[in-house]
Design an enzyme around this catalytic site. Sequence first.
Site, PDB file in Angstrom:
ATOM      1  N   SER A   1       0.889  -1.172   0.000  1.00  0.00           N
ATOM      2  CA  SER A   1       0.000   0.000   0.000  1.00  0.00           C
ATOM      3  C   SER A   1       0.921   1.215   0.000  1.00  0.00           C
ATOM      4  O   SER A   1       2.119   1.082   0.297  1.00  0.00           O
ATOM      5  CB  SER A   1      -0.832  -0.017   1.296  1.00  0.00           C
ATOM      6  OG  SER A   1      -1.419   1.247   1.545  1.00  0.00           O
TER       7      SER A   1
ATOM      8  N   TYR B   1      -1.936  -0.628  10.600  1.00  0.00           N
ATOM      9  CA  TYR B   1      -2.029  -0.962   9.173  1.00  0.00           C
ATOM     10  C   TYR B   1      -0.732  -0.518   8.479  1.00  0.00           C
ATOM     11  O   TYR B   1      -0.153  -1.253   7.679  1.00  0.00           O
ATOM     12  CB  TYR B   1      -3.246  -0.255   8.558  1.00  0.00           C
ATOM     13  CG  TYR B   1      -3.485  -0.572   7.091  1.00  0.00           C
ATOM     14  CD1 TYR B   1      -4.122  -1.754   6.711  1.00  0.00           C
ATOM     15  CD2 TYR B   1      -3.090   0.309   6.083  1.00  0.00           C
ATOM     16  CE1 TYR B   1      -4.348  -2.043   5.375  1.00  0.00           C
ATOM     17  CE2 TYR B   1      -3.317   0.031   4.744  1.00  0.00           C
ATOM     18  CZ  TYR B   1      -3.954  -1.148   4.392  1.00  0.00           C
ATOM     19  OH  TYR B   1      -4.166  -1.438   3.062  1.00  0.00           O
TER      20      TYR B   1
HETATM   21  N1  NAD Z   1      -8.708  -0.535  -0.971  1.00  0.00           N
HETATM   22  C1  NAD Z   1      -7.671   0.241  -0.753  1.00  0.00           C
HETATM   23  O1  NAD Z   1      -7.769   1.468  -0.603  1.00  0.00           O
HETATM   24  C2  NAD Z   1      -6.304  -0.382  -0.670  1.00  0.00           C
HETATM   25  C3  NAD Z   1      -5.176   0.459  -0.792  1.00  0.00           C
HETATM   26  C4  NAD Z   1      -3.917  -0.113  -0.707  1.00  0.00           C
HETATM   27  C5  NAD Z   1      -3.775  -1.469  -0.505  1.00  0.00           C
HETATM   28  N2  NAD Z   1      -4.895  -2.254  -0.387  1.00  0.00           N
HETATM   29  C6  NAD Z   1      -4.682  -3.683  -0.165  1.00  0.00           C
HETATM   30  O2  NAD Z   1      -5.294  -4.394  -1.221  1.00  0.00           O
HETATM   31  C7  NAD Z   1      -5.576  -5.733  -0.798  1.00  0.00           C
HETATM   32  C8  NAD Z   1      -6.969  -6.102  -1.268  1.00  0.00           C
HETATM   33  O3  NAD Z   1      -7.905  -5.286  -0.602  1.00  0.00           O
HETATM   34  P1  NAD Z   1      -9.264  -4.760  -1.227  1.00  0.00           P
HETATM   35  O4  NAD Z   1      -9.223  -3.285  -1.164  1.00  0.00           O
HETATM   36  O5  NAD Z   1      -9.557  -5.431  -2.520  1.00  0.00           O
HETATM   37  O6  NAD Z   1     -10.297  -5.182  -0.079  1.00  0.00           O
HETATM   38  P2  NAD Z   1     -11.209  -6.480   0.135  1.00  0.00           P
HETATM   39  O7  NAD Z   1     -11.566  -6.472   1.573  1.00  0.00           O
HETATM   40  O8  NAD Z   1     -12.298  -6.530  -0.843  1.00  0.00           O
HETATM   41  O9  NAD Z   1     -10.216  -7.690  -0.199  1.00  0.00           O
HETATM   42  C9  NAD Z   1      -9.469  -8.360   0.752  1.00  0.00           C
HETATM   43  C10 NAD Z   1      -9.676  -9.844   0.535  1.00  0.00           C
HETATM   44  O10 NAD Z   1      -8.829 -10.537   1.459  1.00  0.00           O
HETATM   45  C11 NAD Z   1      -9.586 -11.590   2.018  1.00  0.00           C
HETATM   46  N3  NAD Z   1      -9.048 -11.999   3.316  1.00  0.00           N
HETATM   47  C12 NAD Z   1      -9.053 -11.324   4.491  1.00  0.00           C
HETATM   48  N4  NAD Z   1      -8.524 -12.072   5.472  1.00  0.00           N
HETATM   49  C13 NAD Z   1      -8.163 -13.254   4.903  1.00  0.00           C
HETATM   50  C14 NAD Z   1      -7.555 -14.441   5.388  1.00  0.00           C
HETATM   51  N5  NAD Z   1      -7.205 -14.583   6.686  1.00  0.00           N
HETATM   52  N6  NAD Z   1      -7.316 -15.455   4.520  1.00  0.00           N
HETATM   53  C15 NAD Z   1      -7.665 -15.334   3.206  1.00  0.00           C
HETATM   54  N7  NAD Z   1      -8.251 -14.243   2.694  1.00  0.00           N
HETATM   55  C16 NAD Z   1      -8.492 -13.211   3.530  1.00  0.00           C
HETATM   56  C17 NAD Z   1     -11.004 -11.023   2.147  1.00  0.00           C
HETATM   57  O11 NAD Z   1     -11.960 -12.047   2.347  1.00  0.00           O
HETATM   58  C18 NAD Z   1     -11.124 -10.274   0.831  1.00  0.00           C
HETATM   59  O12 NAD Z   1     -11.620 -11.099  -0.206  1.00  0.00           O
HETATM   60  C19 NAD Z   1      -5.372  -5.741   0.721  1.00  0.00           C
HETATM   61  O13 NAD Z   1      -4.121  -6.336   1.029  1.00  0.00           O
HETATM   62  C20 NAD Z   1      -5.327  -4.267   1.067  1.00  0.00           C
HETATM   63  O14 NAD Z   1      -4.602  -4.001   2.251  1.00  0.00           O
HETATM   64  C21 NAD Z   1      -6.147  -1.749  -0.485  1.00  0.00           C
END
Ligand code: NAD
Length: 291
Positions: free
Chosen positions: A147, A160
Amino acid sequence: MTKTLEGKVAVITGASRNIGKHVAAEMINRGAKVVIGDILDAEGEATIKEFNEKAGTKVAAYIHTDVTKYEDNKALFALAEKEFGGVDIAFLNAGIGSNANTMFLPFNDSLDDRMLDINTTAVVKGSKVAILYMAKRGGGVIVNTASVAGFLCSPAVGIYTASKHGVVGWTRSNAIFEHVCGVRMNAVCPYWVETELAGDLGNNVHQDPFATMVANSPRTKVETVVEAVLTLVEDKSRNALPGNVIRAQEPIAVYPEILNENSKAVSDTYIQETIPYYKKRLAEALEREGI
Ligand SMILES: NC(=O)c1ccc[n+]([C@@H]2O[C@H](COP(=O)([O-])OP(=O)(O)OC[C@H]3O[C@@H](n4cnc5c(N)ncnc54)[C@H](O)[C@@H]3O)[C@@H](O)[C@H]2O)c1
């Protein structure tokens, strides 16, 4: 669309929805087969059904995977080998955003540990399993989802931020594996993308002055994140690069700016000796794990 990933097999965690799902769809568009591991089983099964129906053939599989467990990670990679013959790409993307600031909450071990377990330690565990499968295949590429919180910081989402700095540190530490077994490791560092997780991070700070920052911050399109991940996968010059910001030296320098004369003298030798040392350790690990 050029089939740049024809014949390749990708393991993707956290791909039942949002960023992971979009990346999976694009990898399939480019010719790859994908195996998804997540804890959201209904969404995961629906996602692969959608992909397989669209393709008219089996291009995707799903398995319940709690990324914090070695056994689950091993089963995920084993399924990719069983279904599609091996693993070339791992996108270790699962993560959480809830309880991103525990500073003045009641002391609670599981609350503090959970985010680091899922966002950081699970990436370490997934990478270790991935390296063995890819080494067996003759090489591959791992992309970890960090991130902007992997290199910037805010007190409102302190844990985080710590978890994603950990992902960047882990990724940068592993540039050597390209020289050991042909496995590149990169991290992608998105800004705010409109997903449930971003909502969790936002809710976390709703009574915090940071909420005004969140509300007024630009959003990253998910397509931009997809393009970044695919660039890190396909561009063979990328190794240990969070985004396109940091270029690792070949082989990896050991903090040249803080070495003294003595440590400078042994630094290059240390790196050169580490490559055969790791090759030996890798062979032992492959045999021990039966991979
Ligand atoms: N959305 C943002 O603004 C943003 C910005 C930077 C980084 N990210 C990162 O992107 C990645 C994806 O996030 P997203 O925004 O698509 O959100 P999201 O919550 O839709 O996706 C996260 C996924 O991880 C899965 N997950 C959580 N815990 C788990 C576990 N113990 N085992 C297996 N799967 C698990 C969830 O079920 C979900 O499908 C994350 O690592 C997040 O930190 C997101």
